[in-house]
Design an enzyme around this catalytic site. Structure first.
Site, short mmCIF file in Angstrom:
data_model
loop_
_atom_site.label_atom_id
_atom_site.label_comp_id
_atom_site.label_asym_id
_atom_site.label_seq_id
_atom_site.Cartn_x
_atom_site.Cartn_y
_atom_site.Cartn_z
N HIS A 1 0.83 -1.22 0.00
CA HIS A 1 0.00 0.00 0.00
C HIS A 1 0.86 1.27 0.00
O HIS A 1 0.41 2.31 0.45
CB HIS A 1 -0.94 0.05 1.21
CG HIS A 1 -1.68 -1.23 1.46
ND1 HIS A 1 -2.95 -1.48 1.00
CD2 HIS A 1 -1.30 -2.38 2.09
CE1 HIS A 1 -3.33 -2.70 1.36
NE2 HIS A 1 -2.34 -3.28 2.02
N SER B 1 14.71 22.39 -15.14
CA SER B 1 13.51 23.19 -15.40
C SER B 1 13.95 24.53 -15.96
O SER B 1 15.00 25.07 -15.57
CB SER B 1 12.74 23.39 -14.10
OG SER B 1 11.94 24.56 -14.18
#
Ligand code: ARG
Length: 473
Positions: free
Chosen positions: A171, A292
């Site tokens: 999970h 970026s």
């Protein structure tokens, strides 16, 4: 406009229609041409088309269907065409529709009338089935080799980290400590199944379509075993209708490719997660990251993200071809010309993804310290405590589970890990607990204890690494 006759027209005019247009008096509409033409993509079958034609011509010669003289002229012409293709000067022309008619038209220009005999006892229907099958067969082989290279990269990365701690998740919550080597070897297993799926698909597809002709077989005394053998097939395909109507081989290959892409996307996703500063489990060098244009601090795992995304293209390709094939009546329908683009695109994407992933795996470096800390956090050794209670005190596992839950709760109250809970607090839950329990509560001890076959104990991991090294050698 089907290719119902296997006889070439008596006279050549400079268009594809010349090859099937005996009964036509008008030219096709421009839009008809536009939707019909496939040379822009099926030119990728050029090598297979030539190889198939060479084998077919040799068989026609051997069986006496065409004269040796014609066969030799055809072989010489095909050789020239091969050279033109290798030199990049072969004229791929839209007016000849597809790769099959482009080759035949060029052959006619090069050798004249004998070119018209090559298509005896053959149709574009078995020809395209052959070419495409050979292309897919090669793609399976290439992909198999690439998967092996990726597995080798994973094994090489796993080996020095057979004992490197990391949290194992379920999970995406910390579950039990494992080793980084063990985690990487999980992918080696997955890609091993992928490789075997490609090998399996390959062996099933390895029957030669050539000689099925348009759909019903041929009245000529052809030798399908000869062409099958010459082209590396195990045998000729047994039902002519099935043979020209079948694209299972491409669907199977795309199915295998899709599952492989799903595996790649899972590893890619983990790389993306591990790369976040919050996890900080691994670093990739500048070779596999990008910056970026606005945020100077960024180092983005674009390659992993793109591998993750390309799984969409792969799955889309499978669905695309499945929908093309669904509900098609026997035998060939022109719908099937739409089999190639998704298949080519899928394998292009898969091959790029496999190489990029192999590159990233070799490039990535784990941050052992951070992973070790994370491996010990989140009460990841709670199961070890429960197992200790079972082993040392003979408690039923359910009861041990309950006591351990209470110990976790106590640790939470104290703001520490399980090893930080004082013995007195543990004994308040179960008086027979001794301080020997702390030995099993470290992530190292937890990992070392999981010695069952296939478990995460470093020795188990090492023996799996050894096994795979032998398989991949
Ligand atoms: N270009 C065609 C294809 O890719 C070749 C087969 C054409 N056969 C026909 N009967 N028109 O499917």
């Amino acid at each position: 406009m089907t290719d119902d006759s296997s006889d070439a027209p008596a006279k050549a005019a400079p268009s594809g229609q010349a090859m099937w247009g005996g009964r036509f008096s008008d030219k096709p509409a421009e839009l008809m041409q536009a939707i019909n033409v496939s040379i822009s993509f099926d030119r990728r079958l050029a090598a297979q088309d030539l190889e198939g034609s060479r084998a077919h011509a040799a068989m026609l010669q051997k069986t006496g269907v065409i004269t040796s003289e014609d066969a030799e002229a055809i072989q010489a012409g095909l050789k020239l065409i091969g050279e033109e293709m290798a030199a990049g000067i072969f004229p791929f022309r839209e007016e000849f529709e597809d790769i099959h008619m482009n080759v035949e038209a060029r052959l006619r220009e090069l050798i004249g009338p004998p070119a018209g005999r090559l298509h005896t006892a053959r149709s574009r229907n078995d020809q395209v089935a052959l070419d495409f099958r050979m292309w897919v067969r090669e793609a399976c082989d290439r992909t198999g080799a690439q998967i092996k290279a990726l597995q080798k990269a994973l094994v090489a990365k796993a080996e020095p980290h057979a004992a490197t701690l990391m949290p194992g998740f379920t999970h995406l919550q910390p579950a039990q400590p494992v080793t980084f080597g063990h985690h990487l070897m999980a992918y080696v297993e997955m890609f091993g199944r992928d490789a075997s799926r490609f090998a399996d698909a390959r062996s099933r597809m390895n029957e030669s379509p050539l000689g099925a002709a348009a759909l019903a077989g041929s009245p000529f005394p052809i030798d399908r075993d000869q062409t099958a053998k010459a082209l590396g097939f195990d045998r000729p395909a047994a039902n002519s209708l099935d043979t020209v109507a079948d694209r299972d081989f491409a669907l199977e290959a795309l199915g295998a490719a899709s599952i492989c892409a799903i595996h790649l996307s899972r590893l890619a996703e983990e790389i993306v997660i591990w790369m976040t500063p919050q996890f900080g489990f691994i670093a990739l060098t500048d070779a596999f990251t990008t910056g970026s244009s606005i945020m100077p601090q960024k180092k983005n795992p674009d390659a992993a993200e793109l591998v993750r995304a390309k799984s969409g293209r792969l799955l889309g390709s499978f669905v695309q071809l499945a929908v093309v094939m669904k509900g098609l009546p026997l035998t060939y329908s022109k719908d099937m010309q739409e089999d190639k683009v998704p298949t080519f695109e899928a394998f292009d994407a898969l091959e790029l993804s496999l190489s990029a992933m192999a590159g990233m795996v070799a490039d990535l470096e784990p941050n052992k310290e951070r992973m070790a800390v994370a491996a010990g956090s989140g009460f990841s050794t709670a199961t070890d405590l429960a197992d200790w209670l079972v082993r040392e005190l003979g408690l039923p596992f359910r009861e041990a589970h309950h006591i351990t839950g209470a110990a976790v709760k106590r640790a939470e109250q104290l703001g520490c890990g399980l090893t930080g809970v004082p013995l007195a607090d543990l004994q308040a839950l179960e008086p027979r607990i001794t301080d020997g329990v702390y030995q099993v509560l470290t992530p190292e001890a937890s990992v070392a204890s999981r010695t069952s076959y296939g478990g995460t104990a470093p020795d188990q991991v090492r023996s799996q690494i050894q096994r795979w090294k032998e398989i991949l050698a």
